[in-house]
Structures are given as structure tokens and as C-alpha cells.
Write an enzyme that holds these catalytic residues in place. Sequence first.
Site, mmCIF file in Angstrom:
data_model
loop_
_atom_site.group_PDB
_atom_site.id
_atom_site.type_symbol
_atom_site.label_atom_id
_atom_site.label_comp_id
_atom_site.label_asym_id
_atom_site.label_seq_id
_atom_site.Cartn_x
_atom_site.Cartn_y
_atom_site.Cartn_z
ATOM 1 N N SER A 1 26.362 10.724 2.596
ATOM 2 C CA SER A 1 26.986 11.928 2.041
ATOM 3 C C SER A 1 27.648 12.686 3.175
ATOM 4 O O SER A 1 27.181 12.641 4.311
ATOM 5 C CB SER A 1 25.985 12.876 1.363
ATOM 6 O OG SER A 1 24.762 12.283 1.178
ATOM 7 N N GLU B 1 13.041 14.879 5.467
ATOM 8 C CA GLU B 1 13.780 14.648 4.228
ATOM 9 C C GLU B 1 12.846 14.814 3.039
ATOM 10 O O GLU B 1 13.165 15.470 2.054
ATOM 11 C CB GLU B 1 14.402 13.251 4.215
ATOM 12 C CG GLU B 1 15.173 12.950 2.921
ATOM 13 C CD GLU B 1 15.752 11.541 2.891
ATOM 14 O OE1 GLU B 1 15.129 10.638 3.476
ATOM 15 O OE2 GLU B 1 16.806 11.359 2.270
ATOM 16 N N GLU C 1 9.492 2.301 -6.339
ATOM 17 C CA GLU C 1 8.577 1.203 -6.003
ATOM 18 C C GLU C 1 7.965 1.414 -4.617
ATOM 19 O O GLU C 1 6.761 1.208 -4.421
ATOM 20 C CB GLU C 1 9.332 -0.136 -6.063
ATOM 21 C CG GLU C 1 9.672 -0.590 -7.484
ATOM 22 C CD GLU C 1 10.768 0.233 -8.151
ATOM 23 O OE1 GLU C 1 11.526 0.937 -7.450
ATOM 24 O OE2 GLU C 1 10.872 0.190 -9.390
ATOM 25 N N SER D 1 21.031 4.044 6.316
ATOM 26 C CA SER D 1 21.026 2.881 5.418
ATOM 27 C C SER D 1 22.192 1.947 5.701
ATOM 28 O O SER D 1 23.271 2.385 6.098
ATOM 29 C CB SER D 1 21.136 3.335 3.958
ATOM 30 O OG SER D 1 20.004 4.053 3.584
ATOM 31 N N GLN E 1 24.293 11.410 7.981
ATOM 32 C CA GLN E 1 23.204 10.537 8.417
ATOM 33 C C GLN E 1 23.622 9.079 8.302
ATOM 34 O O GLN E 1 23.920 8.614 7.200
ATOM 35 C CB GLN E 1 21.998 10.816 7.511
ATOM 36 C CG GLN E 1 20.769 10.005 7.841
ATOM 37 C CD GLN E 1 19.841 9.914 6.649
ATOM 38 O OE1 GLN E 1 20.271 10.069 5.498
ATOM 39 N NE2 GLN E 1 18.577 9.668 6.902
#
Lengths: 378, 404
Positions: B158, B241, B374, B117, B114
Amino acid sequence: MSTVDDSPDLLYSEAEDDLRAAVRSLLTGRGDIPAALARAESGVPYDTALWTSLAAGIGAAGLLVPEALGGQGASHREAAVVLEELGRAVTPAPYLTSSVIATQTLLACAADDRDGGAAKLLGALSEGRTVAALAVPLSTGPDAPLPNSRPGAAIGAVADAAVADVLLVLGDDGLYVVETAAPGVTIGAQTPLDLTRPLSTVTVDAAALTAGTRIAGADTAEAAVRRGLLAGAGLLASEQLGLAEWCLEETVRHTRERHQFNRPVGSFQALKHRMAQLWLEVVSARAAARNAADALATDSPGVPLAVAVAQAYCGRVAVHAAEECVQLHGGIGMTWEHPAHLYLKRAKSDEIALGSAGSHRERLAALTGLQAPGAPTG
Amino acid sequence: MNAIDAAELRRRTGDLLAAHPPGGTEPTDFLKARFDAGLAWVHFPAGLGGLDAPRSLQSVVDAELAAAGAPDNDPRRIGIGLGMAAPTVLAFGTEEQKRRFLRPLWVGEEVWCQLFSEPGAGSDLAALGTRAVREGGGDGDGGDGGDWIVNGQKVWTSSAHLARWAILIARTDPALPKHRGITYFICDMTDPGVEVRPLRQITGEAEFNEVFLTDVRIPDAHRLGAVGDGWKVARTTLMNERVSIGGARLPREGGMIGTVSRTWRDRPELRTHEMHQRLLTLWVDAEVARLTGERLRQQLAVGRPGPEGSGLKLSFARLNQEISGLEVELLGDEGLLYDDWTMRRPELVDFTGREAGYRYLRSKGNSIEGGTSEVLLNIVAERVLGLPAEPRDDKDVAWKDLTR
């Protein structure tokens, strides 16, 4: 509703949802905080008409009692739902003391009840005509030393003795039912932290004890009292859950409406995170409380562990929720006029009631083999 | 068409096993036959490894096949493909994409990773800056357009070093507000412009990678969804996910609390009163978290899912961190040591594996990966409790004008 394996049923059945709706509707109609506060300061906070509607009208008082003895033949699961609602509304009612602890104690006396005294009393308790209180301090946990009730010795912090018709009193040779109006019984009002649950000093002299009805011998008596306290501790978790739930909902409602700095205060992340954290604690408390209620209802061998876990967890959550409720309300939360203080006082008292979280953790240490330093391993 | 029920699935599973006896069939051939029989993921459409059956019936097939000793597709090795890429390809892919990608993905012939990010886009994923530019300068969603040329850097990937394909989101229009200028692609990890470097982490090993994309060429046929719809497509991926995190059912004392409890029981010389109280408090919290997960599963089983799922990861992260921290402290002199700092690339990660020091350090990631605690608290506050959002000034500004 049964689950696929032997795991506890942690959900609410339709019948339980219906019972909740009935109790909530009854309490919503009576949720007059100023009147409740005035009653609280009068020393006898209970609304007797409300008690009759709850106990007899809805039949909540007899949930734990078999139908053959005049009860509803339901279980701890249903009684837990009633307690959630009583917690939510911080209702003054002798439900935990009479309909759970005293009732469970009497049910556990069945083996010794040759004269039918316990059975008869259970019938009266189920109808809500009679209120019973176990004459031990409210702080007594299921495994704590029981008070030395030598005739004439005063027992302090006895919950609901002030409104009880009868007391269950431990004597040296067994458990006695003693009428509160009998000569030689003294009930002295104390000033409780929790204004919604009256506490008293109880003294029963030798003559009054002998004049009472002995419903169990010494061996059965202690086991029965401990069973009553265990059920009380397990279901207190549901009251704590209901309390915490109200505190969270009310705090969310308030912080959505209250504006400071030209914004709802509930839009500040610093406050949102505190409420989200509380939500997580409340949903977790629900799982713990349902687990304890289900274990008690099915009389599973896991009852002591389930009760200890629920009490070690839910008391903290209720206090945390009530403290956050006061703080996030700001100034209004500190006033006598706003009900938040009733919840804080109930939550803090409940934290001590039926054994502190610490005492339940000690019990868990023994049950799980996680022994203290220096303790024999086992 | 007959409705597919458990009996019908058992019959079809029996036919599969009869035609391809697990003992005498290559595992990959068996898995392909299973896919073609619609028994891979029964809730997928017929022809794509499924039979349009209820998802809950998958367990019937799995149990029959496990009993017969049939090989599985090693789901942990291809978790990103199964849990994230496949549902997204199914929801947004063209017929041709579904036919090309889903079978080798499920069989395990092609590993997926994936590429979401970025160093500059973590919690604020929609701020991502990897650029995809249409060759020849064409823009808009004109069907079969020219290839896309991609440049940028992705991180925390990953399996990137093992992967044949990646799901990728990239910015196709910097002049639009950030959520609207993103497009979703399937990226060929063998493209010469893809460079994968291990990302060494706090534990000393490298579970993840950094991926550098330099003039990577992606044919327009590998775009998933419309140009500019990438954020919507990515939300499907991310929702899946969340579904796949925290689904495992634990026994009492499963997970991290079991490890420290065993140490406590086995090593009475380490005990102190202060740590006893902390251990018992954490034991209670872990047991209550387990019950909360159990309650969530019971709600799902009766078709009444609650919002508790959002909270479970929060509990799990905090507990793992506090419990492993306690264990390092409990071990005293041994807690001063670490098993091994050698740089390795583990294929599978076990949060409760290795020694206490590793568990303590690895658990630090539990409150960051898959949504920081958070951000999750904000999600609970806004979506569950209905609290108002913080005022924002980043939603309607062109991405190119945002502060970076």
C-alpha cells in the site's frame, strides 16, 4: 473494579477470583468421577456434604440475597463465577435452580410479601438448609408461556424437584410455596439425558396448593417467575462457559499426550485448527457471559438483550466444545468411564434449558427491531 | 528530571498552543513545533518527538489539542510509517537514522511503505528471495561498508506510489538457513531502479502495488540492525502491525452488521425466514465479538493483557465475510449488480464503504491480509494453547537449497 465509562465491567474482581479459588478447591477435592457416576445412577446424584460446604461453608447459596435477609449481599457477578466452576466440574448441585432461579423469584415477590413468608424462605435458602425448585419445565425460557398449573395437572421435566424441600408453584391466583413432603404432592422421577441434574414430573393437587403459603398475587407472581427465569438464563451462560472451558482444556491436554503416527495427535494442523477455533469461541463466550452477569448485577435496562445474546451464543459453544471433546478423544471419549459424556449430556441439556438459542434469537429480533418477514415493523 | 504526569502534559500542551496558535500557523509548522515539544508521541524519547512519558498519557495531549482545533497529521494517510516503520526505527535505528527519519515521518512530510511480501513469500515470509548484494563483494557486519544493490519483486504494497521511503527486507546470504540470511533496510523509493505498478484486485480497484526492484542502490547507512538480523528486526515491525489492527472501539451494530441491519429494517419486502435466522445468528456473533474486544480493552487498561487479541482478527474476518455475503443474497436482483468496476486507486479504504457487492469482495481479503486465518489459528494453537508444532524441514536448510 469499575471501568471509565458506563460500559459493562467484563473482568473478574479480586473478590471474584478468590471466590473462584475457594469453589474450585472444594470441587477439586471431590472430583471423583466413578463415585459421581454411581450416584448419578442412584437417582439422587447430589453429594449432600458437598452441597453443605458450597452453600453454607463458602456461602455461595446466599450470594443474591441481601444481608438483611440472611444472605451474602453479593450479586449475579459472584453467582456467575460459582456457576462457571460448577460447569467446569459438571458438579451435580441444585445451585442454578435453588440459589439462582428460585431465589431470584422469591426476591421479586418482595412487594407482595406482607407475611414475610418469602423473606423467611430466602433466609433458609441462603444457608443451604432448604432447597427450593420452581415448578416449571427446565426448558421454560424467560418469555415462554408458563405451564398451566391447574391443581392436579402434571408438570414434566422439573429440575431438582427430587432434591427440593419446597416447590414454588404457580396457581391461578398467585405463587405458592408448597412443601415437597406435603400430602397431595407427587414427584415422579424421570430418566434425564443429563445424569447430573435430576428431572421429575410434579403434581400438586388442589388441597396441597391451598395448604401452601401464597407469597405473591397473580400479577406479581408471573413477573417474579419471569425475573427468576431471566436471571437463570443469564447465569446459565456462565455454567456453559465453564463446561466449554473444561472440554477445551481437557482436549488440549489429551491431544498433547496422545501419540499416533509417531507424533502427538495435537501436532496435526487439522486438529489444532479445531481447538484454536474452540478457544476463540470460549473467550467470546466469556465476554457474553460476563456481560449478562454484569447487566443482571447492576439491574441495567439492557438485561433482556444481554441475557438473550448470552443464551443465543453460549449454549452453542458449550455443545460444540463437548462434541469436539468427544471426537478429539477418539474411542476413549465414547466410553462410560471417561467423563466427557457427562459434559456432553449437560451441554446438550443446557442448550434446551431456559429457552433454546432459537427462542432467544426470536426475543432479540423483537428487542432490536430486526423483525421476521410479515411481522409489523417497529 | 521531573516525572511527566497528565498535569505537566497539559501545561506543555498549553505552552505549545500559546506559542503556535492553530488558527494562525501553517499546519505543517504546527506539527513540527508539536514534534519538537515532545508532544507527538509522548512515549518516545525526548528529542525524538516524545518525553519518555507513559504511552497511556498520549490521550491527554490529543484531547487538549483536539479541543483547541489543532491540525493532526492525518494518521490514516501515514499509517505504515506511524504503526510499523517508526517503532522499528526507534528500536533498531542508529542515532543518526532516528534523527533523520522520525520527524518528517510523524509530521507526514514523508510517506512510508512496506516492502516485505513477495509473490513467492506470503505466509512463509522468511522464504523471501529479493537479493541484496554488497558492492565490492564485502560481507559481514563491517560497519560503514559499501552500498547494497537490491534486485527482486515485492507485492501488496500500500502507498508505494506515494511513498518517499520503504522498510525493506532482503536476502543477504542465501547459504544460511532462511531466517538467518535476511537484512533489514530503509529503501529510497525515488531510486531509479524502483518501479511501482498498481495491482488491480478482485474489487476492480487497486489499493495495493507491485514493486519491482532493479539494481536499486541502498547506502549501508540505511541498513537497520546488523547484517543477517533482518528477521529479528522484522518481527518488531510485524508485532506492531498486530497491535494496530483491530484496536478500534465499536458501538453496538458498528461495522458490517450495522449495514445489513439497516437494509433489513428499511426493506421489509426482501425478508425471508431463512435469512432472518442467519441474520440473527450473525447479529449475535457480531455483538459477542464486540464484547470480546471490549473485554480485551478492559484487560489492557488494568495492565493485564490477555491473548484474546490474536482471536479478534479471526472473528472480524469471518463476520465481515458472512455478513456481506448475506447482504448480497438479501438484495436479490440488486445483488446481481455491481456499482462500478472502473480501475481506481483509492487513498483510504473503508471495508464497510460502497455497496454490498464491493463489501463482499473486499472482505475476502480480511482473512488473508495481515496474517491469514490459517496462520493465526496455528499461532493460537501453538502460543496460546501450547499445542506442539508440526514437524518442519525448512528451518535448518540453507535458503538456496529450499524447494521453490
